[in-house]
Design a protein around this motif. Sequence first.
Motif, short mmCIF file in Angstrom:
data_model
loop_
_atom_site.label_atom_id
_atom_site.label_comp_id
_atom_site.label_asym_id
_atom_site.label_seq_id
_atom_site.Cartn_x
_atom_site.Cartn_y
_atom_site.Cartn_z
N ALA A 210 0.82 -1.21 0.00
CA ALA A 210 0.00 0.00 0.00
C ALA A 210 0.86 1.26 0.00
O ALA A 210 0.47 2.28 -0.58
CB ALA A 210 -0.93 -0.01 1.22
N ARG B 236 3.45 1.88 -1.60
CA ARG B 236 4.01 2.21 -2.90
C ARG B 236 3.23 3.33 -3.60
O ARG B 236 3.78 4.04 -4.45
CB ARG B 236 4.02 0.97 -3.80
CG ARG B 236 5.09 -0.06 -3.45
CD ARG B 236 5.30 -1.04 -4.60
NE ARG B 236 6.33 -2.01 -4.30
CZ ARG B 236 6.09 -3.26 -3.90
NH1 ARG B 236 4.83 -3.66 -3.77
NH2 ARG B 236 7.07 -4.08 -3.63
N SER B 237 1.98 3.48 -3.25
CA SER B 237 1.17 4.51 -3.91
C SER B 237 1.55 5.92 -3.46
O SER B 237 1.11 6.90 -4.06
CB SER B 237 -0.32 4.27 -3.64
OG SER B 237 -0.57 4.35 -2.23
N ASN B 238 2.32 6.03 -2.39
CA ASN B 238 2.70 7.35 -1.89
C ASN B 238 4.19 7.36 -1.53
O ASN B 238 4.58 7.80 -0.46
CB ASN B 238 1.85 7.71 -0.68
CG ASN B 238 2.00 9.17 -0.28
OD1 ASN B 238 2.21 10.03 -1.14
ND2 ASN B 238 1.92 9.46 1.01
N ASP C 258 12.22 6.39 -4.66
CA ASP C 258 12.19 5.04 -5.21
C ASP C 258 13.48 4.30 -4.84
O ASP C 258 14.58 4.83 -4.96
CB ASP C 258 12.06 5.13 -6.73
CG ASP C 258 11.77 3.78 -7.37
OD1 ASP C 258 11.17 2.93 -6.68
OD2 ASP C 258 12.15 3.58 -8.53
N GLY D 2 7.14 -0.30 -10.80
CA GLY D 2 6.80 1.11 -10.61
C GLY D 2 7.61 1.65 -9.46
O GLY D 2 8.83 1.54 -9.45
N ASP D 3 6.94 2.26 -8.48
CA ASP D 3 7.63 2.75 -7.28
C ASP D 3 7.91 1.56 -6.35
O ASP D 3 7.01 0.77 -6.06
CB ASP D 3 6.76 3.78 -6.57
CG ASP D 3 6.62 5.06 -7.38
OD1 ASP D 3 7.55 5.36 -8.14
OD2 ASP D 3 5.58 5.74 -7.28
#
Length: 812
Positions: free
Chosen positions: A499, A501-503, A507, A522-523
């Motif tokens: 969760a 990773r969305s914020n 990186d 992604g991140d």
Amino acid sequence: MRFWPLFLVSAAAVGMETALTRYFAVANWSDYGYWVISIVMVGFALSGVVLALGQGRLQRHAAGLFATLPALLCLSAALGYAGVIVNPFNPLALQNPDTYAPQLGLIALYYVALLPFFFLTGLYVSLCFATNATRVGAVYAADLLGAGLGSVLVLGLMYLVSPFALIPYLLPLLALAALGAGRLRKRAGAAALVALLAGEALLGLGPQAAISQYKPIYPPLHTPGAKVLATVHSPRGEYMLLDDFTERVNTDISNNSGMMGYPSPPRSYGLYRDGIRIASLPMPGVGAQTGYALGALDALPYTLRPHPDTLLIGASGGMRIAETRALGAGPLTALEPDPVLYQALREGLDGSPPVPSAPDLRIFNDNPRAVVTPGAGYDVIDISADFLDEAPANVYAVSAQAFAADLAALSYNGVLSVPVSIQDFPAYALRMMATMREALILRGVADPGAHLILYRSAWNARLLASPAPFTAADIAAAAKWCNDRSFDISYYQGFDAVAARSNLYNDLPAVSFTDGTMDTQGDDDSLADEAPGVLAGQVTPSSSAFDLRPVTDDRPAFYAILRLSQLKLLLARLQILPQAEIGALVNLAVLAQAVIIAALVLLVPLAAPRRARQGHEVLRPAVYFSVLALGFLFLELFAIERASLVLDDRAMGFSLVLGAMLVFSGLGSFVSGRIANATAAMRLAWVAVALWGVAMLWLSGTAALAAGGLPLVLRVGLIVLCLAPVSFAMGLPFPLGLRQLRGEFFLPWAWGLNGAFSVVATPFANLLLRTIGLHAVLGGAVLLYTIAALSFPALEGQIAWTPFLKRSAAAD
């Protein structure tokens, strides 16, 4: 007194070895100082081989050689050092697979430059043995006592002159040795004087040593307007205080600092040791400019525990004291073990002002292990970001035992804040977590994960630990604080890495060390992915590639995560390896070379005529003198590590142990000549070493920590007192063994074996310390002396071969 020329030559040789080691530490990197040890012992080994295979020819011309060698030693020392100075070796190119080949040739040139001096030194020493075979104890005593003097002399000179200027002070010792050339004294003295003047002229007027352009200090030192404000000579290192427009307070600041109204870090002076930056020192009037501290990575503990009673480990030249006061620290105790930095705090350093005194501020220059006491009740113990790399001995502040002591010194909900760089390998943060997990277990914590928070920027991480589990309020406050400053949390108990990773602000993808590929979705936050597994003691991707075992007092090397069993892979990834990890590979290279040389020396009897061996048994002397060299160096390394913990100074620990062991071993060697029963004396020496080893195995760690709080004079005295009996015993076996040998072959061959296996011992013991632990080094020393006792050459009562000078005189 008969052997005072040998005393001087040995003093100069050990002094030159130490000076060259310091040269590499300042001019290049300290790891390459292992080459010096290799070159020294290779020279000694070759001298023994040449003398052994010479079948008495060199011994018959010993008088002329003793008259000639001092002059040759002066010239070869000066020429060798000049050759080292002009060598364009590039340590960075050595780590590049496309450019390393020419660097191997330059390394060979170091051997070409220095090997003649150490070969001639070995020849001088072995000739002394050969021509005084009935007094080998006195000869070995002069050799060891001279070496002890040389180490102490260079240690003292390091306080007075630059490391680059040490060798010119040693050449007169070599020249004075010519005055012991008997009836050839005048001729030898004149030749030595000419050689001395030529050598000093070369070193004074010829190429001058300088810091390599690849050291961190080089670019700022050569920018317009850069000034060196102060230079401090010390065995710890060569300190330089630099005023340059590029120097700023070195701290990790939030990307949002400007948006939040925090100023940028101000200009500062840069303090460098051996060309590597270790601290920012405040400029006049800058100490009050601390608004930037509110946006620094290390500020979170002061939000979680407002106005804390704080212990600061490492004051960073005074900037960390100003920062923590700006963050609201209450009573503050600051520790700064480095004497130069402590002087800067108390008195200032050439333009950098001292820290202003305050009623609630205490500053000590003690070892953290000596000051941190159970029940002290600190609310925050804060380790500065630059403390670990400030000095080699500081690694003992980040062991599992050290963290356990820190936790015991906290209040119930106090916070221990530990920094770790993730710029080179994020795996270092995982190793720090594994170490803190071990510390919490040592404190009796059943669920370590509940007591930890890990957060980070793109380049650095901070690990927070507490004796009490972090509460939901603590975690929420930490999450908000990080979010406001664009830092990322990588772990707390219950943390949802997917969760998060969305914020994600910074990186940190997982990169496979095995194949170099990046596994990204992604991140990413590779620390968040692996932290739960590390805390559970499970195998993770990083633990498969790296050694993430906890750092302990027994295995204290923090920068030692490479798996040396994967040598082919390490060589393929050589370009990305951190400089701190290169020392292990240098050790491997030196060890490989040393094993080949030792094997060749062992095989020398096969090249000698049967008549030269005189029917003497070969196997027992070969085993005996080989394991003696290994055992002596193993025990010496163990003592240096323990002394470094007691003194909190590896340079002083090295010099003190080396000097004390050489002096007391020399006394033991001198006494050996008065012992009638060599076999019984050898057994007593083995018993002494074994008993001392067992005692140190159980007591040395506890005793080292207990002694850490004593005044320096007492600590030094205790170390010498502890080393005296075992060193005295260790001085007996070598001359006792030489007494058992006959013929012009075996005595120099034994000297060659001692040199060859001394080359093997140093890298081998260092690798044992890194991979297994200090107990393995000590246990190995005891085992080696046990083998020596069992393989003692059983020729009791037989006197070694007649000195050739006396034989020639009788023939005349």
